[in-house]
Design a protein around this motif. Structure first.
Motif, PDB file in Angstrom:
ATOM      1  N   LEU A   1       0.836  -1.199   0.000  1.00 51.13           N
ATOM      2  CA  LEU A   1       0.000   0.000   0.000  1.00 51.13           C
ATOM      3  C   LEU A   1       0.873   1.253   0.000  1.00 51.13           C
ATOM      4  CD1 LEU A   1      -2.867   1.291   0.275  1.00 51.13           C
ATOM      5  CD2 LEU A   1      -2.399   1.399   2.726  1.00 51.13           C
ATOM      6  N   LYS A   2       1.914   1.245   0.819  1.00 47.72           N
ATOM      7  CA  LYS A   2       2.790   2.406   0.902  1.00 47.72           C
ATOM      8  C   LYS A   2       3.446   2.697  -0.439  1.00 47.72           C
ATOM      9  CE  LYS A   2       6.701   4.280   3.517  1.00 47.72           C
ATOM     10  NZ  LYS A   2       7.752   3.998   4.519  1.00 47.72           N
ATOM     11  N   ASN A   3       3.907   1.661  -1.124  1.00 47.72           N
ATOM     12  CA  ASN A   3       4.518   1.841  -2.440  1.00 47.72           C
ATOM     13  C   ASN A   3       3.511   2.379  -3.452  1.00 47.72           C
ATOM     14  OD1 ASN A   3       7.031   0.931  -1.607  1.00 47.72           O
ATOM     15  ND2 ASN A   3       6.684  -1.175  -2.280  1.00 47.72           N
ATOM     16  N   SER A   4       2.292   1.857  -3.388  1.00 45.56           N
ATOM     17  CA  SER A   4       1.247   2.306  -4.303  1.00 45.56           C
ATOM     18  C   SER A   4       0.904   3.772  -4.079  1.00 45.56           C
ATOM     19  CB  SER A   4      -0.002   1.437  -4.126  1.00 45.56           C
ATOM     20  OG  SER A   4      -1.057   1.894  -4.944  1.00 45.56           O
ATOM     21  N   VAL A   5       0.803   4.167  -2.809  1.00 41.99           N
ATOM     22  CA  VAL A   5       0.498   5.558  -2.481  1.00 41.99           C
ATOM     23  C   VAL A   5       1.633   6.463  -2.937  1.00 41.99           C
ATOM     24  CG1 VAL A   5       0.240   7.183  -0.563  1.00 41.99           C
ATOM     25  CG2 VAL A   5      -1.083   5.062  -0.591  1.00 41.99           C
ATOM     26  N   LYS A   6       2.866   6.046  -2.736  1.00 41.59           N
ATOM     27  CA  LYS A   6       4.008   6.855  -3.197  1.00 41.59           C
ATOM     28  C   LYS A   6       3.929   7.078  -4.705  1.00 41.59           C
ATOM     29  CE  LYS A   6       7.866   5.303  -4.533  1.00 41.59           C
ATOM     30  NZ  LYS A   6       9.165   4.604  -4.708  1.00 41.59           N
ATOM     31  N   ASP A   7       3.632   6.016  -5.458  1.00 43.25           N
ATOM     32  CA  ASP A   7       3.535   6.136  -6.913  1.00 43.25           C
ATOM     33  C   ASP A   7       2.429   7.108  -7.308  1.00 43.25           C
ATOM     34  OD1 ASP A   7       5.580   4.331  -7.197  1.00 43.25           O
ATOM     35  OD2 ASP A   7       4.284   2.622  -7.626  1.00 43.25           O
ATOM     36  N   THR A   8       1.300   7.051  -6.588  1.00 40.24           N
ATOM     37  CA  THR A   8       0.186   7.949  -6.900  1.00 40.24           C
ATOM     38  C   THR A   8       0.544   9.392  -6.585  1.00 40.24           C
ATOM     39  OG1 THR A   8      -1.418   6.187  -6.447  1.00 40.24           O
ATOM     40  CG2 THR A   8      -2.249   8.443  -6.439  1.00 40.24           C
ATOM     41  N   ILE A   9       1.220   9.618  -5.468  1.00 41.94           N
ATOM     42  CA  ILE A   9       1.642  10.975  -5.111  1.00 41.94           C
ATOM     43  C   ILE A   9       2.592  11.531  -6.171  1.00 41.94           C
ATOM     44  CG2 ILE A   9       2.979  12.347  -3.465  1.00 41.94           C
ATOM     45  CD1 ILE A   9       1.884  10.540  -1.247  1.00 41.94           C
ATOM     46  N   VAL A  10       3.568  10.725  -6.573  1.00 44.40           N
ATOM     47  CA  VAL A  10       4.526  11.148  -7.602  1.00 44.40           C
ATOM     48  C   VAL A  10       3.796  11.513  -8.886  1.00 44.40           C
ATOM     49  CG1 VAL A  10       6.388  10.350  -9.111  1.00 44.40           C
ATOM     50  CG2 VAL A  10       6.466   9.842  -6.656  1.00 44.40           C
ATOM     51  N   GLN A  11       2.899  10.671  -9.283  1.00 47.86           N
ATOM     52  CA  GLN A  11       2.143  10.906 -10.512  1.00 47.86           C
ATOM     53  C   GLN A  11       1.315  12.188 -10.418  1.00 47.86           C
ATOM     54  OE1 GLN A  11      -0.523   7.595 -11.678  1.00 47.86           O
ATOM     55  NE2 GLN A  11      -2.102   8.761 -10.614  1.00 47.86           N
ATOM     56  N   ASP A  12       0.657  12.395  -9.275  1.00 49.30           N
ATOM     57  CA  ASP A  12      -0.185  13.589  -9.110  1.00 49.30           C
ATOM     58  C   ASP A  12       0.646  14.868  -9.067  1.00 49.30           C
ATOM     59  OD1 ASP A  12      -2.293  11.873  -9.072  1.00 49.30           O
ATOM     60  OD2 ASP A  12      -2.835  12.165  -6.971  1.00 49.30           O
ATOM     61  N   VAL A  13       1.807  14.801  -8.459  1.00 51.00           N
ATOM     62  CA  VAL A  13       2.700  15.962  -8.415  1.00 51.00           C
ATOM     63  C   VAL A  13       3.154  16.324  -9.827  1.00 51.00           C
ATOM     64  CG1 VAL A  13       4.997  16.747  -7.697  1.00 51.00           C
ATOM     65  CG2 VAL A  13       3.490  15.641  -6.041  1.00 51.00           C
ATOM     66  N   LEU A  14       3.460  15.312 -10.628  1.00 50.65           N
ATOM     67  CA  LEU A  14       3.867  15.554 -12.012  1.00 50.65           C
ATOM     68  C   LEU A  14       2.720  16.124 -12.837  1.00 50.65           C
ATOM     69  CD1 LEU A  14       6.031  12.378 -12.643  1.00 50.65           C
ATOM     70  CD2 LEU A  14       6.844  14.729 -12.476  1.00 50.65           C
ATOM     71  N   LEU A  15       1.510  15.643 -12.597  1.00 52.19           N
ATOM     72  CA  LEU A  15       0.350  16.176 -13.314  1.00 52.19           C
ATOM     73  C   LEU A  15       0.142  17.649 -12.973  1.00 52.19           C
ATOM     74  CD1 LEU A  15      -2.062  13.137 -12.874  1.00 52.19           C
ATOM     75  CD2 LEU A  15      -1.190  14.006 -15.055  1.00 52.19           C
ATOM     76  N   ARG A  16       0.295  17.982 -11.707  1.00 49.77           N
ATOM     77  CA  ARG A  16       0.171  19.378 -11.307  1.00 49.77           C
ATOM     78  C   ARG A  16       1.273  20.228 -11.939  1.00 49.77           C
ATOM     79  NH1 ARG A  16       0.764  20.671  -4.993  1.00 49.77           N
ATOM     80  NH2 ARG A  16       2.852  19.881  -5.473  1.00 49.77           N
ATOM     81  N   ALA A  17       2.486  19.696 -11.964  1.00 48.79           N
ATOM     82  CA  ALA A  17       3.621  20.448 -12.507  1.00 48.79           C
ATOM     83  C   ALA A  17       3.465  20.716 -14.001  1.00 48.79           C
ATOM     84  CB  ALA A  17       4.920  19.680 -12.248  1.00 48.79           C
ATOM     85  N   HIS A  18       2.779  19.817 -14.708  1.00 51.04           N
ATOM     86  CA  HIS A  18       2.618  19.966 -16.155  1.00 51.04           C
ATOM     87  C   HIS A  18       1.249  20.522 -16.536  1.00 51.04           C
ATOM     88  CE1 HIS A  18       6.317  17.976 -17.637  1.00 51.04           C
ATOM     89  NE2 HIS A  18       6.256  17.302 -16.496  1.00 51.04           N
TER      90      HIS A  18
END
Length: 387
Positions: free
Chosen positions: A93-110
């Motif tokens: 779960l922790k790994n999955s949440v980290k991946d989602t956070i990374v993805q969402d941060v990148l979406l916001r950045a772009h």
């Protein structure tokens, strides 16, 4: 500004509508950096709230389905391999949440690349939802190092996840020809050539005598259909149900050139037929006996539906490709505060749900949560458990 439909609003605000029971000991400094995504820093307050929200939501759903015995998160998810250590469900779960956070941060950045901003109306509702959630749970959230701004940021990240999909996939080729999507529709009846003992779960093959009986039953159905005088419109399902046998399953099915579900021998038999014709014989696939009728060699409605599926798949592939390119271009660093977070069964994070609830599904992460409208309505209640 990208238009945001009200129907999507509930899904975005679902996170703030969740009320959790947080536990644990000691006060956390939520201002420390938990994850670094290139130049973007994600605080422990934001990352921690996201993680505990997912943990609470998953725990709640498991309990609803009777799948959680109190030791779920510490159970082994995968065994150790040459490339990675053994993982618990909590680790996963922790790994999955980290991946989602990374993805969402990148979406916001772009987001600016696609002229995407959060609409004023939604921004106000996010602000209000974060404020209500924090005020209703302040003591527990303060202990976790979670501020109102952290909750707001999590909501904004999830909002960008929803807002970005359509702009990012606008350049997808949506032209699908009839040949690419062509679907044929059949009606088939079948009998399984194996039997499963409901008490033991043991599966055994049918005997030769049983197989002979099953074949005779389908041959009888075939005769009835042919003798009906209207093979194309004969109600095979009713005819099958009127036979003495309870073994026959009868249904309709649509397939195309890319079908991997129906046995090849059945598809070959069906493709030899014209509209309204029934295959003159019982097809033995090894696991089943089949009887098949071609209803439509070109099913317009099924083909149109397949076209939509193909376009959706293309959009998802396009979206995933762009996301992966962004991920490949940045370095993600797990800082010490994130590494110290654990998802286990010692510190409980559970969820209290009001009678009114909404469901939010993430097309990107594949995760699904059920969350209450308690925070939005002001009816939230929080109590603690654990150590």
């Amino acid at each position: 500004m990208n238009k945001f439909k009200k129907a999507s609003l509930c899904g975005v605000l679902a996170m703030a509508m969740m009320v959790s029971v947080f536990a644990g000991c000691g006060k956390v400094d939520g201002t420390k950096t938990a994850l670094a995504v290139g130049d973007e820093k994600v605080s422990l307050g934001t990352a921690g709230f996201f993680l505990r929200y997912q943990q609470a939501s998953t725990t709640y759903m498991l309990k609803q389905y009777g799948l959680s015995s109190g030791t779920f998160w510490s159970n082994q998810y995968s065994a150790a391999t040459s490339s990675q250590d053994a993982m618990t469900y909590g680790d996963n779960l922790k790994n999955s949440v980290k991946d989602t956070i990374v993805q969402d941060v990148l979406l916001r950045a772009h987001a600016s690349d696609y002229s995407v901003t959060i609409p004023d109306e939604l921004a106000t509702q996010i602000e209000d939802a974060a404020k209500t959630t924090y005020e209703k749970n302040q003591k527990k959230l303060d202990k976790m190092g979670v501020s109102q701004d952290n909750i707001k940021e999590v909501l904004e990240l999830q909002t960008y996840q929803q807002l970005m999909f359509e702009p990012m996939t606008a350049d997808t080729d949506t032209n699908v020809t009839d040949d690419e999507a062509k679907q044929s529709s059949i009606t088939y009846a079948r009998i399984a050539l194996t039997k499963t003992d409901s008490s033991t779960g043991t599966t055994t093959d049918a005997t030769d005598d049983e197989k002979a009986t099953y074949k005779k039953e389908l041959e009888e159905l075939l005769t009835q259909v042919k003798d009906s005088g209207d093979v194309a419109n004969a109600d095979m399902k009713t005819m099958a149900s009127n036979l003495d046998s309870t073994n026959i399953a009868c249904t309709t099915y649509s397939y195309g050139a890319d079908d991997t579900v129906m046995p090849d021998s059945v598809i070959d038999a069906a493709n030899s037929l014209s509209d309204g014709e029934i295959y003159d014989g019982v097809i033995d696939t090894g696991d089943y006996y089949y009887l098949v009728r071609m209803d439509k060699t070109f099913d317009k409605d099924a083909t149109e539906s397949k076209k939509q599926d193909i376009v959706s798949q293309r959009k998802q592939t396009n979206y995933n490709k762009k996301l992966q390119e962004w991920k490949d271009a940045v370095q993600v660093v797990e800082e010490s505060p994130w590494k110290k977070l654990e998802v286990n069964d010692t510190d409980a994070y559970t969820e209290l749900v009001a009678s009114s609830s909404v469901s939010s599904s993430s097309a990107v992460s594949g995760s699904s949560v059920t969350s209450s409208s308690a925070a939005a309505s002001g009816s939230s209640t929080v109590s603690s458990s654990g150590r």
